[in-house]
Design an enzyme around this catalytic site. Sequence first.
Site, PDB file in Angstrom:
ATOM      1  CG  HIS A 268      -1.816   0.786   1.802  1.00 19.13           C
ATOM      2  ND1 HIS A 268      -3.024   0.817   0.680  1.00 19.13           N
ATOM      3  CD2 HIS A 268      -1.585   2.168   1.668  1.00 19.13           C
ATOM      4  CE1 HIS A 268      -3.367   1.874   0.921  1.00 19.13           C
ATOM      5  NE2 HIS A 268      -2.343   2.857   2.203  1.00 19.13           N
ATOM      6  CD  GLU A 269       1.476   3.302   3.839  1.00 18.18           C
ATOM      7  OE1 GLU A 269       1.960   5.056   2.974  1.00 18.18           O
ATOM      8  OE2 GLU A 269       0.569   4.012   4.211  1.00 18.18           O
ATOM      9  CG  HIS A 272       0.329   6.551  -0.372  1.00 17.94           C
ATOM     10  ND1 HIS A 272      -0.728   6.462  -0.886  1.00 17.94           N
ATOM     11  CD2 HIS A 272      -0.424   6.093   0.122  1.00 17.94           C
ATOM     12  CE1 HIS A 272      -1.852   6.851  -0.231  1.00 17.94           C
ATOM     13  NE2 HIS A 272      -1.882   5.551   0.521  1.00 17.94           N
ATOM     14  CD  GLU A 298      -5.503   5.975   0.508  1.00 18.30           C
ATOM     15  OE1 GLU A 298      -4.446   6.412   1.381  1.00 18.30           O
ATOM     16  OE2 GLU A 298      -5.573   5.096   1.251  1.00 18.30           O
TER      17      GLU A 298
HETATM   18 ZN    ZN Z   1      -3.185   5.397   2.688  1.00 16.71          ZN
END
Ligand code: ZN
Length: 507
Positions: A268-269, A272, A298
């Site tokens: 997830h990171e 980003h 997101e």
């Molecule tokens: Zn996030």
Amino acid sequence: MADFQATVENYQNITKKIRHLSEAISLMHWDLQTNAPKGAIQGRSEAIGGLSGEVLKLSVSEEMEKTLNELLKEEYFNQLSSAMKASVLEDKKEFDRYKKVPQDKFEAYNILTSKAQAVWQEAKGKNDFNTFQPYLEEIITYKRDLIELWGYEGHPYNTLLEEYEPGITVEKLDNIFNYLKENIIKLLQKINAYLNVLDDSMFQKPYNIEKQKEISLLILDKMGYDFNKGRMDESAHPFTIQINLNDVRVTTNFDEHSFNNAFFASIHEGGHGLYEQNVSEELKNTSVCTGTSMGIHESQSRFWENMVGRSLEFWLYFEDEIKKAFPENLENVSTEQIYRAINKIQPSLIRIFADEITYSLHIIVRYELEKELISGKIEVKDLPNLWNDKMEEYLGIRPEQDSEGVLQDVHWSAGLLGYFPSYSLGNIYAAQFVNKMKKDLPNYHDLIRQGEFKSILNWLKENIHCHGKTLKPTEIIEKVTGEAINPKYFIEYLEEKYSSVYNLPME
Ligand code: ZN
């Protein structure tokens, strides 16, 4: 009128100072969340507060005002590069907003939210909403005042949305969220009717932390995260931070007994991080050299985490790596079992542990309450009950204590209202992007199956990352997919995926 070149230089000098201070602030934040000793917290927080004040002063200074107004005059504006134009417009927008807030009010608010966060932490621990209530009331009052100062069109909550998701309004969100709510609840009922309990016990066994680290670093590398311009560390809550374009850091959080949480947090990171690392070089040293909104951000993290990382193709590709690292836990587990375990659906009380289907319902609960707090339809004191009622209505479960209900998230105590919807918009954008990506990359599934993430990353770079903040979220979604935000792709994605995970009968 000052001469053009001198005005541009003047602008660049002010923004350079702001950028340097911001870089220091980001690094101090990162340090505080990762490696700083506990004793550093107090002094460091004060230093961050002080430097942030300096940034604000510069951003709303007379010098800045004068320079922006010069550059916005047609004959000057037309001579600017497109990156500079976007930067000037962005700074003007910030200037207009913050100039309107009286300095003493702004400072009082900062003190209020830092106190409120400490009070919230304690209230959550003691499961006592009453001590937090007056602080939240004050925060809501401040937000209402802010909305009056900034002005609004349509619903007053629109002004708060505009901060995180420019172009998104209550009028749009009501439609989007009602559609999601209706369809997600239908899908949940279908899953409940065919509920075959999925076994995820293989992920509850102990997983060596050093090996978890290696796996997290490996997956980030495979995704294309550039370790020459970034690093991964550990923090209590995983996050990504851009120090500058060539220094984008991610963190994760390892837990011996929940391998999958850390693994997906890393992916997830990483999503980003890829976004921030791949903003176009042309935007370097401008105010638009970052992701365009919370929601588009997101969409990048959730795309990698859920649509890639939780797909069957990904596990057909990656299972050998995991099994090599943890033979004792996964030796006799099939790909299919892993795939189903990581996609287990289970309505639960805590948002951050929610599955892909019920997650949006958690957000809708918060959105509906925030909107009515701001418009004055409901009062802070009624929140715990209203929260529990909505959870029961939408997810079929009712919190017994406020610590696992209305007190669970830090956001409100930090003054983050209007922020939650972006999480859910991220899922919607991601599904809409993927629908287009599949048309451009017809071998999309094979690419994941073979771990060939390069063409996927290139697609994201060219279509989304490179633009930085030069396009609004509403513009980027239209430019890439040819239509406005449309939640139907996300629902189609969920229906297709979970029909296979749960062997639901096709309609
Ligand atoms: Zn996030």
